[in-house]
Design an enzyme around this catalytic site. Structure first.
Site, PDB file in Angstrom:
ATOM      1  N   ASN A   9       0.810  -1.219   0.000  1.00  0.00           N
ATOM      2  CA  ASN A   9       0.000   0.000   0.000  1.00  0.00           C
ATOM      3  C   ASN A   9       0.842   1.268   0.000  1.00  0.00           C
ATOM      4  O   ASN A   9       0.415   2.298  -0.522  1.00  0.00           O
ATOM      5  CB  ASN A   9      -0.922   0.007   1.228  1.00  0.00           C
ATOM      6  CG  ASN A   9      -2.043  -0.992   1.110  1.00  0.00           C
ATOM      7  OD1 ASN A   9      -2.875  -0.901   0.224  1.00  0.00           O
ATOM      8  ND2 ASN A   9      -2.059  -1.974   2.001  1.00  0.00           N
ATOM      9  N   ASP A 109       0.958 -10.689   0.782  1.00  0.00           N
ATOM     10  CA  ASP A 109       2.152 -10.393   1.578  1.00  0.00           C
ATOM     11  C   ASP A 109       2.269 -11.336   2.757  1.00  0.00           C
ATOM     12  O   ASP A 109       3.379 -11.759   3.133  1.00  0.00           O
ATOM     13  CB  ASP A 109       2.134  -8.935   2.037  1.00  0.00           C
ATOM     14  CG  ASP A 109       0.850  -8.527   2.752  1.00  0.00           C
ATOM     15  OD1 ASP A 109      -0.155  -9.259   2.660  1.00  0.00           O
ATOM     16  OD2 ASP A 109       0.853  -7.452   3.391  1.00  0.00           O
TER      17      ASP A 109
END
Length: 263
Positions: A9, A109
């Site tokens: 992000n 992730d």
């Protein structure tokens, strides 16, 4: 050589492996408004500065928590190489199970972090990843993912305090963390950084109570260096865990593909 790409992000992390050695780790800021042309320019600059030629790479693997950038990045990479980009997601072989109500909800992730951790340790584990969010991925004694805890990241917490109050300022998170503060910056930093470290330790104790046995804590992520001095229990610090996990997933799936081709 193998290129790993993790789209987070906040940052896009690039890793280059020559054999099993990580020879380059680089970060560029994540911007959903950038085009593939813009990312191509940035990638070209990074690799040229480091004397690398993308056309020489034998493999590329990508993980992402920003789905709208997946195709953008793949197009950017295709300008330099014809290698097919392997993407972390359904169908990729990991070597462990995801014991969730809906395994597709698990972030790529987190899958990569577990893959990286399991190349060095066996379960039970808690992997605390300090980034935009602070996530704790729980791995049982069978080395399967059995749950996740999601909390606000350090910078999100700081922004929420400054943005949601009339008198609290934006502060640097780097600096001394005390038992309690004597001025506004100290008070906020102690609450955010010291509080997050204490939260991680408390949550890990909860996992240990649930498991009925000790667990190993692994700390990773872009903000992990700030937390490390304030965690009192034994902890393994692996700042590059995700890229190593990506590389291990690439090797596993490349080997399986070779075996299928041989048969």
């Amino acid at each position: 050589m193998v290129l790993t790409v993790d789209i987070g992000n906040t940052n896009i992390v690039l890793g280059v492996f020559d054999g099993d050695r990580l020879t380059l780790s680089a970060r560029i800021s994540t911007d959903k408004s950038r085009t593939s042309d813009e990312y191509s320019v940035m990638l070209k600059g990074i690799f040229e500065i480091n004397g690398l030629d993308l056309s020489r790479f034998e493999g590329i693997i990508l993980s992402s928590v920003v789905p709208q950038l997946n195709e953008v990045m793949c197009r950017a990479l295709s300008r330099f190489t014809a290698v097919r980009v392997l993407t972390v997601g359904p169908g990729l072989r990991t070597g462990f199970q995801i014991l969730a109500d809906d395994p597709t909800e698990l972030g790529a992730d987190q899958v990569c972090n577990v893959a990286g951790a399991l190349t060095e340790f066996a379960g039970p584990l808690v992997i605390a990843d300090s980034g935009t969010a602070t996530t704790l991925t729980v791995v049982n004694s069978q080395s399967n993912i059995c749950g996740v805890i999601i909390c606000p990241g350090l910078r999100l917490a700081a922004e929420a305090l400054a943005g949601g109050t009339a008198q609290l300022p934006h502060i640097p998170l780097e600096g001394p963390v005390k038992a309690y503060g004597r001025n506004t910056v100290e008070c906020m930093r102690t609450g955010i950084v010291g509080g997050t470290a204490a939260m991680i330790e408390g949550l890990v104790r909860g996992v240990e109570r649930d498991f009925g046995e000790p667990v190993r804590l692994i700390l990773t992520g872009g903000m992990s260096q700030l937390l490390l001095p304030h965690i009192e229990r034994p902890v393994e610090h692996r700042p590059d865990l995700l890229v190593h996990g990506l590389y291990s997933l690439y090797k596993r799936n490349a080997r399986l593909q070779q075996e299928r081709n041989a048969n």
